[in-house]
Motif scaffolding. Structure first.
Motif, PDB file in Angstrom:
ATOM      1  N   GLU A 277       0.814  -1.221   0.000  1.00 26.62           N
ATOM      2  CA  GLU A 277       0.000   0.000   0.000  1.00 26.62           C
ATOM      3  C   GLU A 277       0.844   1.266   0.000  1.00 26.62           C
ATOM      4  OE1 GLU A 277      -3.475   0.594   2.608  1.00 26.62           O
ATOM      5  OE2 GLU A 277      -3.213  -1.525   3.105  1.00 26.62           O
ATOM      6  N   THR A 304      -7.273  -0.900   1.489  1.00 26.09           N
ATOM      7  CA  THR A 304      -6.191  -1.360   0.615  1.00 26.09           C
ATOM      8  C   THR A 304      -6.616  -1.257  -0.842  1.00 26.09           C
ATOM      9  OG1 THR A 304      -5.393  -2.873   2.323  1.00 26.09           O
ATOM     10  CG2 THR A 304      -4.696  -3.314   0.071  1.00 26.09           C
ATOM     11  N   ARG A 307      -6.752   2.522  -1.992  1.00 27.96           N
ATOM     12  CA  ARG A 307      -5.453   3.165  -2.220  1.00 27.96           C
ATOM     13  C   ARG A 307      -4.783   2.658  -3.495  1.00 27.96           C
ATOM     14  NH1 ARG A 307      -5.105   1.710   3.444  1.00 27.96           N
ATOM     15  NH2 ARG A 307      -5.852   3.477   4.687  1.00 27.96           N
TER      16      ARG A 307
END
Length: 524
Positions: A277, A304, A307
């Motif tokens: 990430e 997650t 992003r």
């Protein structure tokens, strides 16, 4: 001519590279490391060369004594040559038995003893490390090594040039591959796959692949001992996609690699995506060309997905989340985009594959399954394994006609979406869903790389936290983040590398809880 896996009722992993080479000879495979068993081979292969290496290794294994239906236990250093060696054993009609490199020597030897006097295919890393020579000799018919020659071991290096063999395709319902369960609940079970059940897993993955352009480069980091690796390669090679196989998942090196190869498709385990990430803001922009992200094995945190999707420059980038199990393959799934990933419910596992998989919910406590009273998740799929080796009764306890109970509990929404709340063995009194709590806190505290909620010494909810760069947890921020959540014990912080994991990077929750309880009891 070899049968096409897409036109038969069986998928034979030993012939997949040869089939792909016959139709897509220009497909390339790049690995980020040298092959142990073929140290002089280029890291950039065509699928034709890959097929040649599989054929070569099959010849060497035959010369070492491997025959059709033999068990060949593969337990060696983590390396892409595991895929080549397993395919080679399969090409002879033998049954590759995939043992994770992460298994300790005691567990590996116990699994060897469960088999039918297998050949052990290993290397110096294991022979000089965790394996006891006398114990191994007592439960195997011989040791074959991917390393150079040593006393008492047959080295594949010495068998170069052995006469080639024609592939052996056994009946589609005979054992064709064994993998083991994730090992989150003790000694793993050996899962038996047949060529027919592997084909049942191939079908939904092939369907998903139709959504992906053939010209994309696929970067994959998957466990070489998991059935997903063999099905994934079958789909990607048949489609003619250029494949980059990754061993090294350290974020800095991943960024360098992706900056060079610019993958359009990336698949790995949920925990690896979490580790990456931080690369979303990397100036090298490693995810800028990714059109498709794919995550299997476990549910993934919505933050997650959000992003990573925002780190892509591609129009309509998609994150595929697939729910599956070792015994069944892919079962349900759904896709997310930049428009909805941030609003995703992390417990949502999507919908069954139309015409292929089904699921149902069975009451656990006499109450109709719901969010408040989650039921057992049972699934029906043509990809279901045919048994546990040496544990027939144990397999039968989870099989109900065509339905399989995998140990997860959840509920169905009004629109038919499956939501998973926990594994039954991970349920903690007073916590509706450990996974739901973890999702919520990880969404609020971006500095956390991982959060695992386990039962403490008195069954109290005990949070185990890992920060991204090892910095101390900010206690005030933690208190604010959990203020509206069920009461938990004070968090214990450990380094991310210290979390016990399976071959597919799942946290071994039971082992983690046991280790922490032992430490706390010793300290008191």
């Amino acid at each position: 001519m070899l049968r096409n896996p897409a036109r038969t009722s069986g998928l034979y992993i030993g012939t997949v590279p040869e089939q792909a080479a016959a139709t897509r000879p220009g497909t390339t495979i790049t690995v980020d490391h040298a092959l142990d068993v073929l140290p002089d081979v280029s890291r950039h292969l065509t699928v034709t060369e890959l097929a040649e290496h599989v054929d070569d290794m099959a010849a060497r294994l035959y010369a070492a004594g491997v025959r059709a239906s033999d068990h060949v236990a593969i337990y060696k250093n983590n390396n892409f040559d595991i895929y080549i060696l397993a395919s080679a054993a399969s090409r002879l009609g033998a049954v590759p038995v995939m043992l994770s490199p992460a298994l300790d020597g005691v567990s590996a030897t116990a699994l060897l003893g469960r088999l039918d006097t297998p050949h052990l295919l290993t290397d110096d890393t294991k022979l000089d490390g965790v394996l006891d020579a006398a114990e191994v000799a007592a439960v195997t018919r011989g040791v074959i090594s991917a390393s150079p020659a040593r006393e008492g071991v047959v080295s594949l290096h010495d068998l170069a040039g052995s006469p080639r063999r024609e592939p052996v395709l056994l009946d589609a319902d005979q054992p064709a591959l064994m993998t083991h369960t994730s090992g989150t609940t003790g000694l793993p079970k050996l899962v038996i796959h047949s060529a027919r059940s592997l084909y049942g897993r191939f079908r939904p993955q092939r369907r998903l692949a139709r959504l992906i352009k053939s010209g994309e480069t696929a970067a994959i980091h998957l466990s070489y001992v998991h059935s997903r690796m063999y099905l994934g390669m079958a789909v990607l090679l048949r489609k003619g996609m250029h494949v980059v196989v990754m061993n090294d998942t350290e974020p800095e090196r991943v960024a360098d690699l992706f900056a060079r190869v610019r993958p359009g498709f990336v698949e790995t385990h949920p925990n690896s995506f979490m580790e990456w990430e931080e690369l979303a803001s990397d100036p090298r922009r490693p995810f800028s060309n990714v059109k498709y992200f794919s995550s299997t094995f476990d549910a993934i945190h919505p933050g997650t997905m959000d992003r990573l999707l925002k780190a892509s420059d591609r129009d309509n980038a998609v994150f595929f989340q697939i729910y599956g199990q070792s015994e069944c393959g892919p079962l349900t799934g759904r896709s997310y985009t930049r428009k909805n990933a941030h609003k995703a419910d992390g417990r949502c596992l999507g919908f069954p594959m139309p015409g292929i998989t089904r699921y149902r919910l069975v009451p656990r406590n006499g109450q109709r399954p719901s969010r408040e009273h989650p039921g057992y998740i049972e699934v029906s799929t043509p990809g279901r394994a045919i048994g546990y080796y040496g544990e027939k009764e144990r397999f039968a306890q989870q099989a109900f006609g065509p339905w399989w109970r995998g140990g997860d509990v959840g509920f169905r929404t009004k629109v038919g979406c499956l939501h998973l709340l926990d594994r039954e063995v991970d349920v903690i009194p007073g916590i509706h869903s450990t996974l739901e709590v973890e999702d919520a806190v990880l969404q609020r505290l971006e500095e956390l790389a991982e959060l695992v909620l386990v039962p403490g010494p008195n069954q109290e909810p005990l949070p185990v936290v890992c920060t991204r760069h090892g910095e101390p947890l900010d206690e005030a921020r933690w208190a604010q983040a959990v203020a509206d959540l069920p009461r938990m014990a004070a968090p214990i912080q450990i380094p991310l590398a210290d979390l016990p994991r399976t071959a597919t990077m799942k946290v071994q929750r039971i082992k983690l809880a046991a280790d922490l309880r032992a430490q706390l009891e010793q300290a008191s």
